[in-house]
Design an enzyme around this catalytic site. Structure first.
Site, PDB file in Angstrom:
ATOM      1  N   LYS A 246      -5.123   1.013  -5.832  1.00 55.33           N
ATOM      2  CA  LYS A 246      -6.370   1.685  -6.238  1.00 55.33           C
ATOM      3  C   LYS A 246      -5.967   2.975  -6.909  1.00 55.33           C
ATOM      4  O   LYS A 246      -4.903   3.537  -6.581  1.00 55.33           O
ATOM      5  CB  LYS A 246      -7.204   2.038  -5.013  1.00 55.33           C
ATOM      6  CG  LYS A 246      -7.884   0.874  -4.371  1.00 55.33           C
ATOM      7  CD  LYS A 246      -8.844   1.433  -3.364  1.00 55.33           C
ATOM      8  CE  LYS A 246      -9.248   0.400  -2.364  1.00 55.33           C
ATOM      9  NZ  LYS A 246      -9.970   1.002  -1.255  1.00 55.33           N
TER      10      LYS A 246
ATOM     11  N   HIS B 132      -7.624   9.218  -6.465  1.00 48.92           N
ATOM     12  CA  HIS B 132      -8.853   9.881  -6.898  1.00 48.92           C
ATOM     13  C   HIS B 132      -8.942  11.346  -6.449  1.00 48.92           C
ATOM     14  O   HIS B 132      -8.011  11.863  -5.856  1.00 48.92           O
ATOM     15  CB  HIS B 132     -10.098   9.076  -6.517  1.00 48.92           C
ATOM     16  CG  HIS B 132     -10.285   8.908  -5.042  1.00 48.92           C
ATOM     17  ND1 HIS B 132     -10.545   9.964  -4.223  1.00 48.92           N
ATOM     18  CD2 HIS B 132     -10.242   7.811  -4.257  1.00 48.92           C
ATOM     19  CE1 HIS B 132     -10.677   9.529  -2.992  1.00 48.92           C
ATOM     20  NE2 HIS B 132     -10.479   8.227  -2.977  1.00 48.92           N
TER      21      HIS B 132
ATOM     22  N   HIS C 178      -8.062  12.442  -2.951  1.00 44.44           N
ATOM     23  CA  HIS C 178      -6.621  12.474  -2.703  1.00 44.44           C
ATOM     24  C   HIS C 178      -5.994  13.690  -3.377  1.00 44.44           C
ATOM     25  O   HIS C 178      -5.029  14.250  -2.871  1.00 44.44           O
ATOM     26  CB  HIS C 178      -5.946  11.191  -3.222  1.00 44.44           C
ATOM     27  CG  HIS C 178      -6.427   9.969  -2.512  1.00 44.44           C
ATOM     28  ND1 HIS C 178      -6.896   8.859  -3.166  1.00 44.44           N
ATOM     29  CD2 HIS C 178      -6.528   9.702  -1.191  1.00 44.44           C
ATOM     30  CE1 HIS C 178      -7.270   7.963  -2.284  1.00 44.44           C
ATOM     31  NE2 HIS C 178      -7.053   8.449  -1.071  1.00 44.44           N
TER      32      HIS C 178
END
Ligand SMILES: NC(=[NH2+])NCCC[C@H](N)C(=O)O
Length: 459
Positions: A148, A151, A154
């Site tokens: 993933k 983002h 994070h």
């Protein structure tokens, strides 16, 4: 630089307090340091205050070995010297505090000399720092999920965690920086299901692995919303993975390796480092089974009619699922295993988890469960939370990609004037000018002229 004066004042207070009841006897300067505070500047003279112990007040002040009754004696015995011009009890402050008016000139001289002698390490000699015991610290931060995109949540964890890590190392602690990847769980069953169903292979991931995997994940989540069958298949695959099925694990490893490569690129860009990459996948069935056995022996688990094993969390009898009905493990079970493993390995004095607010209950449960298991070191765990970026859902495909944000930020800093980049540029120019002008700091300079409020503030 306040520490020079603070330690000086501390030593003098102890000398003055010697021989009367509360202070004196064996009190070390370090114990008093945190009660001496610099006053917000109202007059051109630098002022410090000393706060007395108060049984009713906060814990910190309760620990203060000096009480108000000592004030008159301290003031009487405290003779003015090079550093402190005058000492008096300020009754305008509630509660009253001792005020020390400092000799600006002396302080300016000391500060400038120390900074010139040790420009890169002067701050380390702070008595406040030397009184901190050296510790073994773990900082777990960033912790993105593989396959993933990285983002904004994070990113915040990465920046805050890296900062905490730097701070801890700077004051001399032993710091281990861990990136705990979200690389295990049912979502990899979903992803693998979609990968197989579309007959994909390594080749399909070559050009842009994260984007391709991410689109696949969003796609399969959409599919799963309307099909129970997809859920069942994904669960089946994940259960096989937990049991060590090589075929499924081969592709999972591919997703993991490609993701780490892409994360590392971002970390290089941010100048962020880790000592170790761990991941949820390190804590599979065998670890969880041990934990479950241990919890069962201590009567901490309850079997629910639907087959789940749960921990009864608190008085309100909310429950935390520790094992699912199909026997597979959960995020919390893996975190329990990881914490136990880390304590065995590092014997940490403190472990910080830098994770957004949405996981508040998770970390509360983690600490409670570890404590219930008899691990008193659970008190050393600190959950450092921060505000969540709202309106983003990886499952629905609503995320802002970090690389896009960084690219945009770069363009903006190049375009605009009053930015951090501009500040760095100005700093470089000033350093260059200083290097090229052929002059160095004059140790005989008359520091009396440094009386502007800006100069005093800086000191
Ligand atoms: N030990 C932990 N649970 N750390 C936080 C992990 C964060 C998780 N991978 C997420 O993105 O939400």
């Amino acid at each position: 630089m306040a520490f020079i004066i603070r330690s000086f004042i501390c030593n003098k207070i102890i000398q003055c307090a010697n021989g009367f009841p509360i202070g004196g006897k064996g009190t070390r300067p370090a114990e008093l340091l945190s009660f001496i505070k610099i006053c917000p500047r109202r007059s051109p003279t630098i002022e410090y205050i000393f706060e007395f112990g108060d049984k009713k007040k906060n814990k910190c002040i309760q620990k203060n070995p000096l009480h108000m009754s000592s004030a008159p004696k301290i003031i009487e015995k405290f003779l003015p010297d090079d550093y402190v011009k005058s000492v008096f009890l300020d009754n305008n402050l509630k509660p009253p505090k001792i005020k020390f008016k400092v000799n600006n000139e002396k302080v300016v001289e000391e500060v400038i000399n120390i900074v010139c002698e040790r420009p890169n390490s002067f701050w380390k000699s702070s008595a406040l720092l030397s009184s901190i015991p050296r510790q073994n610290i773990i900082v777990e931060y960033s912790s993105p999920n593989i396959a993933k995109p990285f983002h904004m949540g994070h990113l915040r964890s990465t920046i805050i965690g890296n900062f905490i890590g730097n701070l801890c190392s700077a004051v001399g602690h032993d710091v281990t920086r861990i990136n705990y990847l979200g690389d295990w769980g049912k979502q990899f069953g979903l992803l693998k299901y979609a990968f197989d169903k579309r007959s994909m292979s390594e080749k399909d991931l070559e050009s842009n692995p994260i984007k391709t995997l991410y689109e696949l994940y969003v796609d399969v989540c959409r599919e799963a919303e309307v099909s129970q069958d997809v859920h069942l298949k994904a669960n089946e695959i994940f259960t096989l993975m937990e049991k060590g099925d090589e075929n499924h694990l081969k592709d999972w490893k591919l997703f993991r390796d490609l993701s780490i490569k892409s994360f590392e690129k971002t970390f290089r860009r941010l100048n962020v480092n880790f000592d170790e990459y761990h991941g949820e996948s390190m804590y599979k069935l065998e670890h969880s089974s041990l934990i479950i056995k241990n919890m069962e022996e201590k009567c901490l688990l309850k079997d629910l009619p639907d087959g789940r094993k749960v921990f009864i969390f608190n008085e309100k009898s909310s429950v935390v699922t520790i094992m699912k009905s199909d026997g597979s493990t959960l995020y919390i079970t893996r975190d329990i295993a990881a914490a136990i493993d880390r304590f065995k390995k590092y014997k940490f004095d403190k472990m910080y988890y830098i994770v957004d607010n949405s996981q508040h209950d998770h970390f509360l449960s983690l600490k409670r469960i570890l404590k219930a298991l008899g691990y008193n070191w659970s008190d050393y765990i600190e959950y450092v939370n921060f505000g969540r970026i709202l309106g983003m859902s990886t499952r629905k495909g609503q995320v802002v990609f970090l690389d896009d944000v960084l690219n945009e930020a770069k363009e903006l800093t190049l375009e605009t004037g009053d930015t951090g980049a501009r500040l760095q540029y100005s700093h470089c120019r000033l350093v260059r000018l200083e290097e090229n002008c052929g002059m160095s700091y004059n140790h005989n300079a008359n520091l009396k002229s440094l009386l502007e409020p800006e100069a005093i503030d800086l000191i």
